[in-house]
Design a protein around this motif. Structure first.
Motif, short mmCIF file in Angstrom:
data_model
loop_
_atom_site.label_atom_id
_atom_site.label_comp_id
_atom_site.label_asym_id
_atom_site.label_seq_id
_atom_site.Cartn_x
_atom_site.Cartn_y
_atom_site.Cartn_z
N PRO A 70 0.84 -1.20 0.00
CA PRO A 70 0.00 0.00 0.00
C PRO A 70 0.88 1.25 0.00
N PRO A 71 0.30 2.42 -0.33
CA PRO A 71 1.09 3.65 -0.39
C PRO A 71 1.90 3.93 0.88
N GLU A 72 1.33 3.63 2.05
CA GLU A 72 2.04 3.90 3.30
C GLU A 72 3.35 3.11 3.38
N ARG A 73 3.26 1.82 3.02
CA ARG A 73 4.46 0.99 3.07
C ARG A 73 5.45 1.42 2.00
N THR A 74 4.95 1.78 0.83
CA THR A 74 5.83 2.22 -0.26
C THR A 74 6.60 3.47 0.13
N ARG A 75 5.90 4.45 0.73
CA ARG A 75 6.55 5.67 1.17
C ARG A 75 7.60 5.38 2.24
N GLU A 76 7.25 4.44 3.12
CA GLU A 76 8.18 4.09 4.19
C GLU A 76 9.47 3.47 3.62
N GLY A 79 11.49 6.11 1.73
CA GLY A 79 12.05 7.10 2.65
C GLY A 79 13.35 6.67 3.29
N ARG A 80 13.68 5.39 3.22
CA ARG A 80 14.93 4.89 3.81
C ARG A 80 16.14 5.17 2.94
N PHE A 81 15.90 5.59 1.70
CA PHE A 81 17.01 5.77 0.77
C PHE A 81 17.11 7.22 0.33
N ASN A 82 18.26 7.56 -0.21
CA ASN A 82 18.45 8.91 -0.74
C ASN A 82 19.40 8.85 -1.93
N ILE A 88 16.45 5.51 -8.45
CA ILE A 88 16.31 4.22 -9.12
C ILE A 88 15.10 3.46 -8.58
N LEU A 89 14.93 3.48 -7.25
CA LEU A 89 13.79 2.80 -6.65
C LEU A 89 12.47 3.46 -7.06
N GLY A 90 12.48 4.80 -7.15
CA GLY A 90 11.28 5.51 -7.60
C GLY A 90 10.91 5.14 -9.03
N SER A 113 4.00 15.03 -0.59
CA SER A 113 3.47 15.52 0.69
C SER A 113 3.97 14.68 1.85
N ALA A 114 4.37 13.44 1.57
CA ALA A 114 4.90 12.58 2.64
C ALA A 114 6.36 12.86 2.93
N GLY A 115 6.95 13.80 2.19
CA GLY A 115 8.32 14.20 2.49
C GLY A 115 9.38 13.58 1.61
N LEU A 116 8.97 12.82 0.58
CA LEU A 116 9.98 12.25 -0.32
C LEU A 116 10.56 13.35 -1.20
N PRO A 117 11.85 13.29 -1.55
CA PRO A 117 12.46 14.30 -2.43
C PRO A 117 11.73 14.37 -3.77
#
Length: 335
Positions: A70-76, A79-82, A88-90, A113-117
């Motif tokens: 789900p979107p929540e897990r995907t954002r989580e 969010g662990r990577f930069n 690449i993951l995006g 809005s969830a804070g991803l770059p």
């Protein structure tokens, strides 16, 4: 090798369906499939049925897998990577989201809005309509696996490079403020049963078919007309592989259109069969799916003009480079 060839011909390309439609056209309709009318009817019925079968099966399978993310897990996870890893993951995430560019924009807002770059979200926004798994298999069914896989690679590279450039340029200030202030509330992930996941996958198939069925019918109709009614000499004179302007022209023609990649594939197939370079056909497909005017209008509501122009410019340059490259070396991919 024999088994793979059989699967490719009978399951993916559906030669059995082509033979069945040929018997229908000749035996029931009384048409010669080598005539213009008979050939058009065969092309239309075969491509429409094949695309709908493959699309339904593939969207069902992909959606079932998506139910675990789900979107929540995907954002989580994202969010662990930069850095480029996150881009690449995006981009890879975009390949498993069977949405057109307009449908991808709400997810783009959610991720931002969830804070991803924004570079990561733009990598997703480029790859989502361009390189989903269903389109890859359809490309293989129409052309071959080498072309399909090469298309995936260049599409992902374009998405990663585009997102990285936007990230490095620090363009966050050109995203409309409401996107950042529209914080989503993270809800506990609901535990889904197998029946729930199957129902979700079925609903996704119905929803997506409802969105794209008209584009498929129109796209296959245009493809049938090109394949059987427009002389190869006319198409070659305008979009022939020897014409340097064929790639820019195909890109420009694709922008005002709005269709899913599933509707543009039959047109690309007909163009290639008429002698148009594979790079020109792919440039047309990519422009329709990634640069369509409706998606640009929707995107303009969430980003400012400068960012929109930069995004469109990056994608356009990428499409042109890909088109010219495939025209120059595409013969290596065609058997």
């Amino acid at each position: 090798m024999f088994i793979f060839q059989w699967l490719n011909d009978e399951v993916l390309k559906m030669n059995w369906l082509s033979n069945l439609i040929e018997k229908l056209v000749t035996g029931v309709f009384g048409l010669d499939i080598h005539s213009r009318l008979g050939g058009s009817v065969h092309f239309y019925l075969y491509d429409v049925i094949k695309i709908f079968i493959l699309l339904s099966v593939l969207i069902f399978a992909i959606s079932y897998i998506q139910s675990f993310f789900p979107p929540e897990r995907t954002r989580e996870i994202l969010g662990r990577f930069n850095g480029i890893t996150a881009n690449i993951l995006g981009a890879l995430l975009g390949t498993v989201t069977p949405f057109c560019s307009c449908s991808s924009i709400p997810l783009f807002i959610g991720f931002t809005s969830a804070g991803l770059p924004i570079g990561v979200t733009f990598s997703f926004l480029i790859s989502s309509p361009l390189v989903d798994l269903a389109s890859v298999l359809l490309l293989a069914s129409i052309f071959n696996w080498r072309i399909a896989l090469a298309y995936v690679v260049v599409g992902l590279v374009l998405a990663v490079i585009g997102g990285t450039i936007i990230s490095k340029a620090k363009l966050e200030k050109y995203v409309e403020p409401f996107v950042f202030s529209n914080k989503l509330v993270d809800l506990p992930e609901e535990s889904l049963t197998t029946a729930d996941r199957l129902a979700f996958a079925k609903q996704q198939v119905l929803d997506i078919i409802k969105k794209v069925w008209l584009y498929i019918l129109i796209g296959v109709g245009i493809g049938a007309a090109i394949h059987n009614w427009i002389p190869a000499s006319v198409i070659s004179a305008v979009l022939g592989q020897d014409k340097w302007y064929s790639v820019p022209l195909a890109t420009i023609v694709g922008v005002p259109m709005y269709a899913d990649i599933f509707g543009t594939l039959p047109i690309a197939e007909a163009l290639v069969l008429k002698g148009v370079g594979i790079g020109t056909a792919l440039a047309f497909m990519m422009a329709v799916t990634a640069l369509s005017l409706p998606s640009m209008i929707l995107l303009k509501n969430v980003v400012k003009t400068k960012l929109l122009v930069i995004f469109a410019g990056i994608v356009t340059v990428g499409i042109l480079i890909i088109g010219f490259t495939f025209n120059a070396f595409g013969y290596l991919l065609i058997t």
